[in-house]
Design a protein around this motif. Structure first.
Motif, mmCIF file in Angstrom:
data_model
loop_
_atom_site.group_PDB
_atom_site.id
_atom_site.type_symbol
_atom_site.label_atom_id
_atom_site.label_comp_id
_atom_site.label_asym_id
_atom_site.label_seq_id
_atom_site.Cartn_x
_atom_site.Cartn_y
_atom_site.Cartn_z
ATOM 1 N N GLU A 114 0.809 -1.279 -0.104
ATOM 2 C CA GLU A 114 0.236 -0.096 -0.143
ATOM 3 C C GLU A 114 0.867 1.386 0.102
ATOM 4 O O GLU A 114 0.613 2.121 -0.662
ATOM 5 C CB GLU A 114 -0.873 0.073 1.283
ATOM 6 N N MET A 115 1.901 1.177 1.096
ATOM 7 C CA MET A 115 2.852 2.371 0.617
ATOM 8 C C MET A 115 3.565 2.546 -0.398
ATOM 9 O O MET A 115 3.645 3.866 -0.971
ATOM 10 C CB MET A 115 3.864 2.058 2.005
ATOM 11 N N ALA A 116 3.912 1.454 -1.168
ATOM 12 C CA ALA A 116 4.356 1.562 -2.536
ATOM 13 C C ALA A 116 3.410 2.116 -3.534
ATOM 14 O O ALA A 116 3.811 2.942 -4.305
ATOM 15 C CB ALA A 116 4.949 0.118 -2.990
ATOM 16 N N ILE A 117 2.174 1.960 -3.516
ATOM 17 C CA ILE A 117 1.046 2.042 -4.319
ATOM 18 C C ILE A 117 0.876 3.623 -4.221
ATOM 19 O O ILE A 117 0.796 4.328 -4.940
ATOM 20 C CB ILE A 117 -0.176 1.351 -4.221
ATOM 21 N N VAL A 118 1.020 4.159 -2.728
ATOM 22 C CA VAL A 118 0.563 5.410 -2.363
ATOM 23 C C VAL A 118 1.770 6.295 -3.028
ATOM 24 O O VAL A 118 1.589 7.411 -3.697
ATOM 25 C CB VAL A 118 0.343 5.580 -1.020
ATOM 26 N N SER A 119 3.036 5.634 -2.583
ATOM 27 C CA SER A 119 4.163 6.440 -3.309
ATOM 28 C C SER A 119 4.208 6.662 -4.690
ATOM 29 O O SER A 119 4.469 7.588 -5.145
ATOM 30 C CB SER A 119 5.618 5.660 -2.720
ATOM 31 N N LYS A 120 3.946 5.697 -5.457
ATOM 32 C CA LYS A 120 3.727 5.557 -6.882
ATOM 33 C C LYS A 120 2.646 6.581 -7.446
ATOM 34 O O LYS A 120 3.017 7.508 -8.199
ATOM 35 C CB LYS A 120 3.330 4.038 -7.213
ATOM 36 N N THR A 121 1.660 6.612 -6.646
ATOM 37 C CA THR A 121 0.594 7.570 -7.143
ATOM 38 C C THR A 121 0.913 8.983 -6.953
ATOM 39 O O THR A 121 0.637 9.661 -7.792
ATOM 40 C CB THR A 121 -0.933 7.045 -6.108
ATOM 41 N N ALA A 126 2.714 13.866 -9.109
ATOM 42 C CA ALA A 126 3.499 15.177 -9.436
ATOM 43 C C ALA A 126 4.047 15.103 -10.813
ATOM 44 O O ALA A 126 4.076 16.298 -11.458
ATOM 45 C CB ALA A 126 4.789 14.739 -8.540
ATOM 46 N N ALA A 127 4.384 13.959 -11.370
ATOM 47 C CA ALA A 127 5.110 13.766 -12.657
ATOM 48 C C ALA A 127 3.813 13.929 -13.729
ATOM 49 O O ALA A 127 4.101 14.987 -14.807
ATOM 50 C CB ALA A 127 5.634 12.690 -13.152
ATOM 51 N N ASN A 128 2.648 13.834 -13.572
ATOM 52 C CA ASN A 128 1.673 14.152 -14.320
ATOM 53 C C ASN A 128 1.194 15.759 -14.273
ATOM 54 O O ASN A 128 1.172 16.167 -15.387
ATOM 55 C CB ASN A 128 0.235 13.647 -13.814
ATOM 56 N N HIS A 129 1.445 16.287 -12.900
ATOM 57 C CA HIS A 129 0.969 17.827 -13.248
ATOM 58 C C HIS A 129 2.312 18.561 -14.051
ATOM 59 O O HIS A 129 1.963 19.656 -14.720
ATOM 60 C CB HIS A 129 1.205 18.177 -11.771
ATOM 61 N N ASP A 130 3.369 18.166 -13.777
ATOM 62 C CA ASP A 130 4.576 18.646 -14.435
ATOM 63 C C ASP A 130 4.555 18.373 -16.025
ATOM 64 O O ASP A 130 5.047 19.180 -16.862
ATOM 65 C CB ASP A 130 5.901 18.103 -13.895
ATOM 66 N N LEU A 131 4.141 17.415 -16.248
ATOM 67 C CA LEU A 131 4.001 16.772 -17.799
ATOM 68 C C LEU A 131 3.045 17.554 -18.426
ATOM 69 O O LEU A 131 2.892 17.936 -19.795
ATOM 70 C CB LEU A 131 3.930 15.433 -18.038
ATOM 71 N N ARG A 132 1.727 17.737 -17.848
ATOM 72 C CA ARG A 132 0.385 18.304 -18.342
ATOM 73 C C ARG A 132 0.868 19.770 -19.036
ATOM 74 O O ARG A 132 0.227 20.221 -19.688
ATOM 75 C CB ARG A 132 -0.874 18.187 -17.425
ATOM 76 N N GLN A 133 1.623 20.551 -18.036
ATOM 77 C CA GLN A 133 1.815 22.008 -18.419
ATOM 78 C C GLN A 133 2.496 22.166 -19.761
ATOM 79 O O GLN A 133 1.619 22.868 -20.316
ATOM 80 C CB GLN A 133 2.725 22.596 -17.123
ATOM 81 N N PRO A 134 3.437 21.480 -19.998
ATOM 82 C CA PRO A 134 4.078 21.722 -21.418
ATOM 83 C C PRO A 134 3.244 21.197 -22.773
ATOM 84 O O PRO A 134 3.038 21.704 -23.679
ATOM 85 C CB PRO A 134 5.405 21.078 -21.095
ATOM 86 N N LEU A 135 2.262 20.114 -21.936
ATOM 87 C CA LEU A 135 1.745 19.181 -23.001
ATOM 88 C C LEU A 135 0.578 20.277 -23.642
ATOM 89 O O LEU A 135 0.304 20.233 -24.545
ATOM 90 C CB LEU A 135 1.240 17.902 -22.572
ATOM 91 N N GLN A 136 0.136 20.806 -22.497
ATOM 92 C CA GLN A 136 -1.038 21.848 -22.687
ATOM 93 C C GLN A 136 -0.667 23.107 -23.671
ATOM 94 O O GLN A 136 -1.410 23.503 -24.834
ATOM 95 C CB GLN A 136 -1.574 22.715 -21.290
ATOM 96 N N ALA A 137 0.568 23.449 -23.273
ATOM 97 C CA ALA A 137 1.179 24.611 -24.527
ATOM 98 C C ALA A 137 1.453 23.956 -25.713
ATOM 99 O O ALA A 137 0.944 24.702 -26.701
ATOM 100 C CB ALA A 137 2.232 25.194 -23.677
ATOM 101 N N MET A 138 2.090 22.933 -25.830
ATOM 102 C CA MET A 138 2.383 22.226 -26.981
ATOM 103 C C MET A 138 1.111 21.938 -27.884
ATOM 104 O O MET A 138 1.126 22.267 -29.070
ATOM 105 C CB MET A 138 3.174 21.014 -26.695
ATOM 106 N N GLY A 139 0.002 21.455 -27.458
ATOM 107 C CA GLY A 139 -1.156 21.237 -28.019
ATOM 108 C C GLY A 139 -1.899 22.523 -28.497
ATOM 109 O O GLY A 139 -2.130 22.484 -29.809
ATOM 110 N N ILE A 140 -1.890 23.497 -27.712
ATOM 111 C CA ILE A 140 -2.480 24.838 -28.496
ATOM 112 C C ILE A 140 -1.538 25.256 -29.504
ATOM 113 O O ILE A 140 -2.084 25.853 -30.431
ATOM 114 C CB ILE A 140 -2.647 25.615 -27.129
ATOM 115 N N LEU A 180 -6.800 4.276 -9.911
ATOM 116 C CA LEU A 180 -7.361 2.999 -9.694
ATOM 117 C C LEU A 180 -6.820 1.837 -8.704
ATOM 118 O O LEU A 180 -7.418 1.486 -7.947
ATOM 119 C CB LEU A 180 -7.874 2.370 -10.992
ATOM 120 N N ASP A 181 -5.685 1.761 -8.837
ATOM 121 C CA ASP A 181 -4.774 0.825 -8.281
ATOM 122 C C ASP A 181 -4.887 1.175 -6.909
ATOM 123 O O ASP A 181 -4.976 0.057 -5.741
ATOM 124 C CB ASP A 181 -3.370 0.593 -8.738
ATOM 125 N N SER A 182 -4.540 2.577 -6.399
ATOM 126 C CA SER A 182 -4.632 2.919 -4.930
ATOM 127 C C SER A 182 -5.802 3.208 -4.507
ATOM 128 O O SER A 182 -5.828 3.524 -3.318
ATOM 129 C CB SER A 182 -3.611 3.927 -4.962
#
Length: 500
Positions: A114-121, A126-140, A180-182
């Motif tokens: 569970e700790m591993a899943i929480v850590s992974k989540t 965090a990675a999702n937030h950082d990746l979505r920002q440039p992807l948003q600008a790139m798409g537009i 979903l896993d966590s």
């Protein structure tokens, strides 16, 4: 033995035999006690009786010997029972102790998992937030570029757009799978019309069908259902994506039908490659790609596993049938509320593919990321909007809005950086300053659940009744990366709705 006193002699013999029988349960526990006690009691008595030359005493001596043998037999048997009982008792205690240890080990393993899943989540969040920002600008930027490049460069821009969409899809799927896993994903049931979902799918996949030269058939019914709309859309979207990916000719069908016992059946069928029998049992496993997947060289093996987990979460049932080379049919059974079970056939009007014009509309953009700020500004200005941009909300911005012409729309990020108000807080303060419910869109890489939690905290106890309208009206929440088409549709819905 008192001579010539038979009564006393018989009484003594009876006492000796009674004591022997009565103590059998004690000395049977330990056989050395039996050999130390019983023979020393009965053998002298038997010898004494045998020395008296009398038939009656001889018979008595014989029976004392028989009793000795009987006691020996039962004592040894009883000893075996005691020994077996003790062994089983010790064995039981050992097994219980081993079971406790295994349970503790399992609990430790579960906690570690569970700790591993929480850590992974957390990592993926965090990675999702950082990746979505440039992807948003790139798409537009790509969308703006598409309208400006010469025809000979259009294939390059199309490939760039496709690559950007694939990365955005992968990021989105990994995040939802980790949630979903966590079991950290929350269900937000709302009452909505299935027609709206079908219309969204039609808008989203019509261009895909046109590009591949296949037919996209929608066969809807008008039904009001109560479930998590976003999760249901994801289920249908993933099934349609798979159908279009593995269908090179023919058609893809999205159909809805009334089921048994207050259920609605959503069907996604295609005339594609089909699924081999040997692959059916692994179809919903994570990262599993069948032979068709490798041949298509698309996908990551996550779509159907996400569909299955969402269906389990929402208590939907999903099944499929397929024949190799003849296509596949997926069936999702959605429970209907009896109070909302109103279904009728519906003829859908054709949807215009053109963008909603923003000519003359005054829109405020609040975004701390300069790349996204410039890209959204360029996009809205290309649609004819008059755009005002700000990095953060402050008193100077509020004063400028009050003095200048009223806004038609606020488009803001949620997280505007440490030490600054969030997009929700900025929206509420702007509405309060102008005394008007200005339509608002919050675009964010932050999970929707967290944005909703902040909204509930911000609006708790607020009262704007003196304005004659609800200034705490929930803004439209768009999850980054958002396509230009989604932004345009959201703006169109808000500006076509009358606000006071």
């Amino acid at each position: 033995m008192i001579p010539d006193n038979t009564e006393v002699q018989m009484l003594v013999i009876a006492l000796i035999i009674g004591v022997s029988f009565g103590s059998m349960s004690l000395y049977a526990c330990w056989l050395p006690a039996f050999w130390a006690f019983l023979p020393t009691v009965l053998l002298p008595t038997m010898v004494k009786l045998a020395m008296i030359y009398n038939i009656s005493f001889g018979v008595a001596a014989f029976w004392v010997g028989i009793i000795l043998l009987i006691l020996w037999y039962f004592s040894t048997r009883l000893n075996e029972i005691y020994s077996l009982s003790l062994f089983r008792n010790f064995e039981k205690e050992y097994l219980v102790e081993e079971l406790v240890q295994q349970r503790q080990a399992a609990e430790l393993a579960k906690e570690a998992a569970e700790m591993a899943i929480v850590s992974k989540t957390k990592f993926f969040a965090a990675a999702n937030h950082d990746l979505r920002q440039p992807l948003q600008a790139m798409g537009i930027f790509i969308s703006v570029l598409e309208a400006q490049v010469p025809p000979d460069s259009k294939p390059l821009v199309d490939n760039l757009s496709q690559a950007c969409n694939q990365v955005a899809t992968l990021v989105d799927q990994i995040l939802i799978l980790s949630k979903l896993d966590s079991r950290s994903i929350k269900i937000n049931p709302t009452t909505f019309s299935l027609d709206e979902v079908f219309e969204e799918m039609k808008i989203e996949f019509s261009s895909v069908a046109e590009t591949k030269g296949i037919q996209f058939v929608l066969d809807p019914i008008s039904a009001t259902i109560c479930t998590d709309a976003q999760l249901l859309e994801r289920v249908i979207r993933n099934l349609l994506s798979n159908a279009f990916r593995y269908t090179s000719s023919g058609k893809v069908v999205l159909r809805a039908r009334c089921g048994l016992k207050d259920t609605l059946v959503i069907i996604v069928a295609d005339t594609g490659n089909g699924i081999d029998k040997s692959e059916k049992q692994d179809l919903f496993k994570e990262y599993y790609r069948g032979k068709s997947g490798y041949q298509a060289k698309e996908g990551y093996g996550l779509g159907l596993s996400i569909v299955k987990k969402i269906c389990d979460l929402l208590d939907f049932s999903i099944s499929f049938r397929s024949k190799k080379g003849s296509g596949t049919v997926f069936r999702v059974v959605v429970p209907l509320s009896r109070d909302l079970h109103q279904v009728k056939l519906l003829n859908k009007p054709e949807h215009s593919k053109s963008f909603f014009s923003l000519k003359g509309k005054r829109i405020l953009i609040i975004e701390d990321d300069p790349l996204i700020r410039r890209s959204v500004q360029a996009l809205l200005e290309a649609w004819g909007a008059k755009v005002k941009v700000a990095e953060h909300y402050d008193a100077q911005l509020a004063a400028e809005i009050v003095v200048s012409n009223p806004l038609d729309l606020i488009l803001t990020d949620f997280n505007l950086g440490p030490g600054h108000l969030t997009g929700l807080q900025a929206t509420l303060r702007i509405r309060s300053a102008v005394g008007k419910r200005i339509p608002a869109i919050v675009m964010s890489a932050t999970p929707r659940e967290e944005v909703m939690r902040h909204y509930e905290e911000e609006t708790e106890g607020l009262n704007f009744s003196e304005y004659g309208t609800d200034l705490t009206d929930l803004p439209t929440i768009l999850q980054k990366p958002v396509s230009p088409n989604e932004i345009n549709k959201a703006i169109s819905r808000l500006l076509n709705t009358k606000h006071t």
